[in-house]
Design a protein around this motif. Structure first.
Motif, PDB file in Angstrom:
ATOM      1  N   LYS A  12       0.845  -1.198   0.000  1.00 56.03           N
ATOM      2  CA  LYS A  12       0.000   0.000   0.000  1.00 56.03           C
ATOM      3  C   LYS A  12       0.872   1.236   0.000  1.00 56.03           C
ATOM      4  O   LYS A  12       1.979   1.237   0.530  1.00 56.03           O
ATOM      5  N   TRP A  14       0.142   5.756   0.144  1.00 54.54           N
ATOM      6  CA  TRP A  14      -0.814   6.854   0.172  1.00 54.54           C
ATOM      7  C   TRP A  14      -0.079   8.138  -0.128  1.00 54.54           C
ATOM      8  O   TRP A  14       1.119   8.253   0.099  1.00 54.54           O
ATOM      9  N   ASP A  67      -7.392   1.639   6.238  1.00 54.68           N
ATOM     10  CA  ASP A  67      -7.205   2.873   5.476  1.00 54.68           C
ATOM     11  C   ASP A  67      -6.678   3.952   6.416  1.00 54.68           C
ATOM     12  O   ASP A  67      -6.817   3.850   7.630  1.00 54.68           O
TER      13      ASP A  67
END
Length: 184
Positions: A12, A14, A67
């Motif tokens: 992941k 971000w 998240d």
């Protein structure tokens, strides 16, 4: 990922984009009014995403699908400055989207080949809260210059926050109760 242990792979990234803005208004040489708005961002760390371990009397189950939290804080304050007294009073409200909290899990949520999970009093997992959590607060600070060498300072603060209840697992389905609970 490791299929045998039920461990999911994590890959992941971000792009945290945040900002802030503030205004200052000098009402007089002694009194200043302030207002600020700040954005916040907290990505889950590797421990949040992958930690499978005993924690006190419980067991924490990893959550590779977390998240990031995103928040906005609005605050207003007043500053008072005289030759011997400095005082400030602030009020604020913070909102959090996708706040990360620990919630309990049923024994069926234990990963395969992890007997420690099944033998603990409780099973916990970090999850994102659905909806918005809100924190309200106020702060007060006073500094008095008693002599040229001695000053006395005191502060006080108050905060209260609540958010949606975490999702509750029942009969292999996740449901939301609609209740709001205090934040830890």
């Amino acid at each position: 990922a490791d299929e045998e242990s039920g461990t999911l792979g994590v890959r992941k990234s971000w792009t945290p984009v945040v900002g802030n803005i503030g205004l200052e208004y000098w009402l007089s040489p002694v009194v200043t009014l302030l207002a600020n708005a700040d954005q916040g961002f907290r990505a889950p760390n590797l421990d949040d995403l992958t930690s499978r371990q005993r924690t006190g009397p419980g067991f924490q189950i990893e959550n590779a699908s977390l998240d990031p939290e995103r928040g906005v804080t609005y605050e207003a304050g007043v500053l008072l400055r005289t030759a011997r007294i400095e005082a400030s009073a602030w009020g604020y409200v913070s909102t959090l989207e996708d706040a990360m909290i620990r919630t309990t899990r049923d024994i069926d949520a234990c990963p395969p080949n992890t007997p420690e999970c099944r033998t603990t009093w409780s099973r916990l997992q970090l999850v994102n809260l659905p909806g918005e959590a809100v924190i309200y607060g106020a702060e007060l600070g006073i500094k008095a210059q008693l002599t040229d060498q001695i000053a006395a300072t005191t502060t006080a603060s108050y905060a209260r926050g609540d958010g949606p209840t975490p999702l509750i697992q029942a009969d292999d389905a996740m449901r939301q109760t609609g209740d709001r609970v205090p934040l830890s």
